[in-house]
Design a protein around this motif. Structure first.
Motif, PDB file in Angstrom:
ATOM      1  N   ALA A 268       0.784  -1.074   0.153  1.00  0.00           N
ATOM      2  CA  ALA A 268      -0.047   0.136   0.034  1.00  0.00           C
ATOM      3  C   ALA A 268       1.041   1.331  -0.145  1.00  0.00           C
ATOM      4  CB  ALA A 268      -0.936   0.076   1.130  1.00  0.00           C
ATOM      5  N   LEU A 269       0.596   2.231  -0.818  1.00  0.00           N
ATOM      6  CA  LEU A 269       1.519   3.435  -0.864  1.00  0.00           C
ATOM      7  C   LEU A 269       0.659   4.465  -1.747  1.00  0.00           C
ATOM      8  CD1 LEU A 269       3.628   3.085  -3.953  1.00  0.00           C
ATOM      9  CD2 LEU A 269       2.379   1.184  -3.263  1.00  0.00           C
ATOM     10  N   TRP A 291      -8.209 -12.064  -0.148  1.00  0.00           N
ATOM     11  CA  TRP A 291      -9.484 -11.168   0.595  1.00  0.00           C
ATOM     12  C   TRP A 291      -8.660 -10.599   1.737  1.00  0.00           C
ATOM     13  CZ3 TRP A 291     -13.141  -9.088  -1.684  1.00  0.00           C
ATOM     14  CH2 TRP A 291     -13.959  -9.786  -2.697  1.00  0.00           C
ATOM     15  N   PHE A 292      -7.954 -11.316   2.415  1.00  0.00           N
ATOM     16  CA  PHE A 292      -7.363 -10.691   4.073  1.00  0.00           C
ATOM     17  C   PHE A 292      -6.318  -9.519   3.239  1.00  0.00           C
ATOM     18  CE2 PHE A 292      -4.367 -10.529   7.521  1.00  0.00           C
ATOM     19  CZ  PHE A 292      -5.507 -10.021   8.326  1.00  0.00           C
ATOM     20  N   THR A 293      -5.440 -10.133   2.556  1.00  0.00           N
ATOM     21  CA  THR A 293      -4.425  -9.209   1.894  1.00  0.00           C
ATOM     22  C   THR A 293      -5.121  -7.812   1.542  1.00  0.00           C
ATOM     23  OG1 THR A 293      -2.964 -11.001   1.297  1.00  0.00           O
ATOM     24  CG2 THR A 293      -2.415  -8.964   0.220  1.00  0.00           C
ATOM     25  N   LEU A 294      -5.982  -8.024   0.492  1.00  0.00           N
ATOM     26  CA  LEU A 294      -6.705  -6.801   0.019  1.00  0.00           C
ATOM     27  C   LEU A 294      -7.166  -6.054   1.173  1.00  0.00           C
ATOM     28  CD1 LEU A 294      -7.550  -5.385  -2.622  1.00  0.00           C
ATOM     29  CD2 LEU A 294      -9.992  -6.564  -2.444  1.00  0.00           C
ATOM     30  N   LEU A 295      -7.981  -6.271   2.010  1.00  0.00           N
ATOM     31  CA  LEU A 295      -8.636  -5.275   2.973  1.00  0.00           C
ATOM     32  C   LEU A 295      -7.403  -4.883   3.720  1.00  0.00           C
ATOM     33  CD1 LEU A 295     -11.225  -6.550   2.028  1.00  0.00           C
ATOM     34  CD2 LEU A 295     -12.039  -6.203   4.271  1.00  0.00           C
ATOM     35  N   HIS A 296      -6.468  -5.738   4.223  1.00  0.00           N
ATOM     36  CA  HIS A 296      -5.180  -5.395   5.166  1.00  0.00           C
ATOM     37  C   HIS A 296      -4.579  -4.074   4.323  1.00  0.00           C
ATOM     38  CE1 HIS A 296      -1.743  -6.088   7.771  1.00  0.00           C
ATOM     39  NE2 HIS A 296      -1.131  -5.367   6.858  1.00  0.00           N
ATOM     40  N   GLU A 297      -4.339  -3.885   3.107  1.00  0.00           N
ATOM     41  CA  GLU A 297      -3.774  -3.032   2.463  1.00  0.00           C
ATOM     42  C   GLU A 297      -4.826  -1.717   2.304  1.00  0.00           C
ATOM     43  OE1 GLU A 297      -0.996  -3.277   2.121  1.00  0.00           O
ATOM     44  OE2 GLU A 297      -0.525  -5.434   1.981  1.00  0.00           O
ATOM     45  N   VAL A 298      -6.215  -1.810   2.252  1.00  0.00           N
ATOM     46  CA  VAL A 298      -7.127  -0.768   2.123  1.00  0.00           C
ATOM     47  C   VAL A 298      -7.131  -0.099   3.632  1.00  0.00           C
ATOM     48  CG1 VAL A 298      -9.392  -0.191   1.999  1.00  0.00           C
ATOM     49  CG2 VAL A 298      -8.393  -1.880   0.224  1.00  0.00           C
ATOM     50  N   ALA A 299      -7.047  -0.977   4.624  1.00  0.00           N
ATOM     51  CA  ALA A 299      -6.749  -0.552   5.827  1.00  0.00           C
ATOM     52  C   ALA A 299      -5.564   0.416   6.033  1.00  0.00           C
ATOM     53  CB  ALA A 299      -6.907  -1.701   6.987  1.00  0.00           C
ATOM     54  N   HIS A 300      -4.411  -0.023   5.494  1.00  0.00           N
ATOM     55  CA  HIS A 300      -3.127   0.817   5.331  1.00  0.00           C
ATOM     56  C   HIS A 300      -3.524   2.345   4.765  1.00  0.00           C
ATOM     57  CE1 HIS A 300      -0.406  -1.496   7.452  1.00  0.00           C
ATOM     58  NE2 HIS A 300      -0.282  -2.465   6.624  1.00  0.00           N
ATOM     59  N   ILE A 301      -4.157   2.159   3.547  1.00  0.00           N
ATOM     60  CA  ILE A 301      -4.361   3.399   2.704  1.00  0.00           C
ATOM     61  C   ILE A 301      -5.295   4.320   3.698  1.00  0.00           C
ATOM     62  CG2 ILE A 301      -5.714   4.233   0.912  1.00  0.00           C
ATOM     63  CD1 ILE A 301      -3.272   2.971  -0.040  1.00  0.00           C
ATOM     64  N   SER A 318       4.895 -12.318  11.532  1.00  0.00           N
ATOM     65  CA  SER A 318       4.307 -11.572  12.467  1.00  0.00           C
ATOM     66  C   SER A 318       5.289 -10.337  12.357  1.00  0.00           C
ATOM     67  CB  SER A 318       4.548 -12.543  13.908  1.00  0.00           C
ATOM     68  OG  SER A 318       6.132 -12.536  14.129  1.00  0.00           O
ATOM     69  N   SER A 319       4.673  -9.265  13.263  1.00  0.00           N
ATOM     70  CA  SER A 319       5.119  -7.947  13.092  1.00  0.00           C
ATOM     71  C   SER A 319       4.630  -7.408  14.449  1.00  0.00           C
ATOM     72  CB  SER A 319       4.650  -7.203  12.023  1.00  0.00           C
ATOM     73  OG  SER A 319       4.996  -5.814  12.031  1.00  0.00           O
ATOM     74  N   ASP A 320       5.743  -6.471  15.275  1.00  0.00           N
ATOM     75  CA  ASP A 320       5.262  -5.652  16.158  1.00  0.00           C
ATOM     76  C   ASP A 320       4.844  -4.299  15.996  1.00  0.00           C
ATOM     77  OD1 ASP A 320       6.334  -7.921  17.861  1.00  0.00           O
ATOM     78  OD2 ASP A 320       8.324  -7.266  17.815  1.00  0.00           O
ATOM     79  N   ASP A 321       5.039  -4.013  14.772  1.00  0.00           N
ATOM     80  CA  ASP A 321       4.423  -2.563  14.197  1.00  0.00           C
ATOM     81  C   ASP A 321       2.985  -2.609  14.572  1.00  0.00           C
ATOM     82  OD1 ASP A 321       3.533  -0.353  12.828  1.00  0.00           O
ATOM     83  OD2 ASP A 321       5.403  -0.531  11.709  1.00  0.00           O
ATOM     84  N   ARG A 322       2.566  -1.511  15.230  1.00  0.00           N
ATOM     85  CA  ARG A 322       1.104  -1.246  15.619  1.00  0.00           C
ATOM     86  C   ARG A 322       0.266  -1.003  14.279  1.00  0.00           C
ATOM     87  NH1 ARG A 322       0.023   3.709  14.986  1.00  0.00           N
ATOM     88  NH2 ARG A 322       1.575   5.528  14.853  1.00  0.00           N
ATOM     89  N   ARG A 323       1.015  -0.382  13.471  1.00  0.00           N
ATOM     90  CA  ARG A 323      -0.015  -0.214  12.225  1.00  0.00           C
ATOM     91  C   ARG A 323      -0.210  -1.735  11.652  1.00  0.00           C
ATOM     92  NH1 ARG A 323       4.447   3.972   9.960  1.00  0.00           N
ATOM     93  NH2 ARG A 323       5.867   1.993  10.654  1.00  0.00           N
ATOM     94  N   GLU A 324       0.698  -2.324  11.602  1.00  0.00           N
ATOM     95  CA  GLU A 324       0.215  -3.658  11.050  1.00  0.00           C
ATOM     96  C   GLU A 324      -0.815  -4.320  11.811  1.00  0.00           C
ATOM     97  OE1 GLU A 324       1.066  -4.717   8.179  1.00  0.00           O
ATOM     98  OE2 GLU A 324       2.835  -3.388   7.595  1.00  0.00           O
ATOM     99  N   ALA A 325      -0.492  -4.310  13.209  1.00  0.00           N
ATOM    100  CA  ALA A 325      -1.718  -4.908  14.064  1.00  0.00           C
ATOM    101  C   ALA A 325      -2.867  -4.032  13.721  1.00  0.00           C
ATOM    102  CB  ALA A 325      -1.335  -4.733  15.453  1.00  0.00           C
ATOM    103  N   GLU A 326      -2.877  -2.621  13.691  1.00  0.00           N
ATOM    104  CA  GLU A 326      -4.279  -2.268  13.511  1.00  0.00           C
ATOM    105  C   GLU A 326      -5.149  -2.822  12.020  1.00  0.00           C
ATOM    106  OE1 GLU A 326      -6.139   2.208  13.768  1.00  0.00           O
ATOM    107  OE2 GLU A 326      -4.171   2.142  13.102  1.00  0.00           O
ATOM    108  N   ALA A 327      -4.162  -2.853  10.983  1.00  0.00           N
ATOM    109  CA  ALA A 327      -4.532  -3.384   9.963  1.00  0.00           C
ATOM    110  C   ALA A 327      -5.220  -4.555   9.773  1.00  0.00           C
ATOM    111  CB  ALA A 327      -3.464  -3.110   8.526  1.00  0.00           C
ATOM    112  N   ASN A 328      -4.387  -5.644  10.496  1.00  0.00           N
ATOM    113  CA  ASN A 328      -5.019  -6.931  11.006  1.00  0.00           C
ATOM    114  C   ASN A 328      -6.378  -6.888  11.578  1.00  0.00           C
ATOM    115  OD1 ASN A 328      -3.035  -8.226   9.802  1.00  0.00           O
ATOM    116  ND2 ASN A 328      -1.693  -8.398  11.402  1.00  0.00           N
ATOM    117  N   ARG A 329      -6.536  -5.857  12.611  1.00  0.00           N
ATOM    118  CA  ARG A 329      -7.788  -5.984  13.498  1.00  0.00           C
ATOM    119  C   ARG A 329      -8.995  -5.394  12.404  1.00  0.00           C
ATOM    120  NH1 ARG A 329     -10.179  -1.933  15.563  1.00  0.00           N
ATOM    121  NH2 ARG A 329      -8.368  -0.552  15.245  1.00  0.00           N
TER     122      ARG A 329
END
Length: 405
Positions: A268-269, A291-301, A318-329
């Motif tokens: 996402a950029l 589907w999970f990847t697509l929505l994860h990247e839209v959440a980043h946008i 796995s990632s400790d980045d809070r932004r990645e955690a938020e996109a997953n959630r």
């Protein structure tokens, strides 16, 4: 007036005004005026280097910004630089701007001479930084046809080809590294060059779509937006509908298989003009992964992407980045809200029947539910027949050569 070494600020500003006047004469400058312009440029540069040791704004940034603003390519700058090789060398920081180039750029592109005068020496930090051009996967890039417009020209080195390719995407090099900061689990020292090459390809393909994109309005991105997108999975042609849905909302979606050695699911950029871009590799040809990847990247946008960041995701890591955690959630909630998930039969007593029941209630594809169960239990053999193996790439006509990359 006798031209002397600059001693005062008033003298400095007087010389700047004189340079502006000389530049405004354009092609009518006589030889004496040209010499005067060059002398003034040297004097101003010497004064600025002494008086203002902090690095001044980079003229190359100004040129690249104007190129993006006007939709220009490097070939369009030949009239200001003289040859295509000079364009590449100047933008790459290997050749200084000459007086003639400064004059032409100031008049032709409307870039202030204040930005260009005295700031035209090569950026030594850029020229000397440790960029190992051999680490770009040039053979694989050429095999895929990415460099077809850049190769085949006489006296063009592999370094120049790659440099032009990267510059064309707006991923010019900065003092320490590439200007675009890579964020996400897919990035590592061993994959950085391949990821930038892939990213440049995605940006270039997205630019070809811009005329057909809708207007992007970040305010329209919301939990409901993600939910509507998730429910498109209920359709047999859901992935195609999802891409159409996003592009109607001004988000370019590019399918580009990953390069060898990279573990990349999506990105996402934003482009230089602010156009949001999502890149998908379809590394795992499964509906749940798509589907999970697509929505994860839209959440980043929606939440995280700005003009300087590019999120590159390996969703198996796995990632400790809070932004990645938020996109997953946000992605999980869009498909299956947490309260519903914890109380569902699919969670409490997983079976094909309970998965089918929940998918009908939520109007999402059962592959998404099966995929979530596999991830949460760590059993990736479970419900293997429900996750939609081999049902994505064919929709987007990914060739076998690309998918094997």
């Amino acid at each position: 007036m006798i031209t002397k070494v600059i001693q005062t600020e008033n003298q400095y500003h007087a010389y700047l005004e004189e340079i502006q006047m000389l530049i405004s004469l354009g092609s009518s400058l006589n030889s004496e005026q040209k010499d005067k312009l060059e002398l003034l440029s040297v004097l101003i540069e010497t004064y600025e280097n002494t008086k203002y040791p902090v690095e001044s704004p980079n003229p190359i940034d100004a040129i690249l910004f104007r190129m993006s603003e006007k939709g220009l390519k490097q070939a369009d700058l030949v009239q200001y630089f003289g040859t295509s090789s000079r364009v590449s060398e100047v933008l790459g920081g290997k050749r200084p701007l000459t007086v003639q180039m400064i004059r032409a750029l100031s008049i032709g592109l409307g870039i202030s001479a204040d930005v260009l005068i005295g700031l035209s020496m090569p950026n030594t930090a850029v020229t000397n930084n440790a960029i190992d051009w051999s680490k770009f996967p040039i053979k694989e890039m050429a095999k895929r046809g990415w460099l077809s417009n850049l190769m085949g020209k006489t006296k063009t080195s592999a370094e120049d080809v790659i440099r032009n390719y990267i510059l064309d995407a707006g991923l010019q090099f900065g003092a320490a590294s590439f200007r675009k900061t890579l964020v996400g689990a897919a990035e590592s020292p061993t994959t950085r060059y391949a990821l930038y090459a892939w990213l440049a390809r995605v940006i270039q393909k997205a630019r070809n779509k811009k005329s057909s994109l809708g207007i992007f309005d970040r305010e329209k991105l919301s939990a409901n937006f993600l939910r509507e997108l998730a429910q498109l999975s209920w359709s047999v042609s859901g992935p195609l509908l999802a891409v159409e849905y996003l592009e109607n909302h001004g988000i370019a979606v590019i399918i580009e298989p990953h390069l060898k050695g990279t573990l990349l699911d999506g990105a996402a950029l934003k482009d230089l003009d602010g156009t949001p871009i999502i890149g998908l590799t379809l590394r795992h040809d499964r509906l749940d992964n798509f589907w999970f990847t697509l929505l994860h990247e839209v959440a980043h946008i929606w939440k995280h992407v700005d003009k300087d960041d590019a999120f590159l995701d390996d969703l198996d890591a796995s990632s400790d980045d809070r932004r990645e955690a938020e996109a997953n959630r946000l992605s999980r909630e869009a498909f299956i809200p947490r309260l519903i998930w914890k109380r569902s039969d699919a969670f409490i007593s997983p079976s094909k029947e309970s998965i089918d029941k929940l998918s009908r209630e939520l109007k999402i594809h059962p592959a998404i539910i099966a995929g979530r169960l596999r991830r949460e239990t760590g059993n990736f053999q479970h419900f293997n027949d429900l996750v939609g193996h081999g049902l994505v790439k064919n929709m987007f006509l990914i060739t076998s050569t690309e998918s094997d990359a």
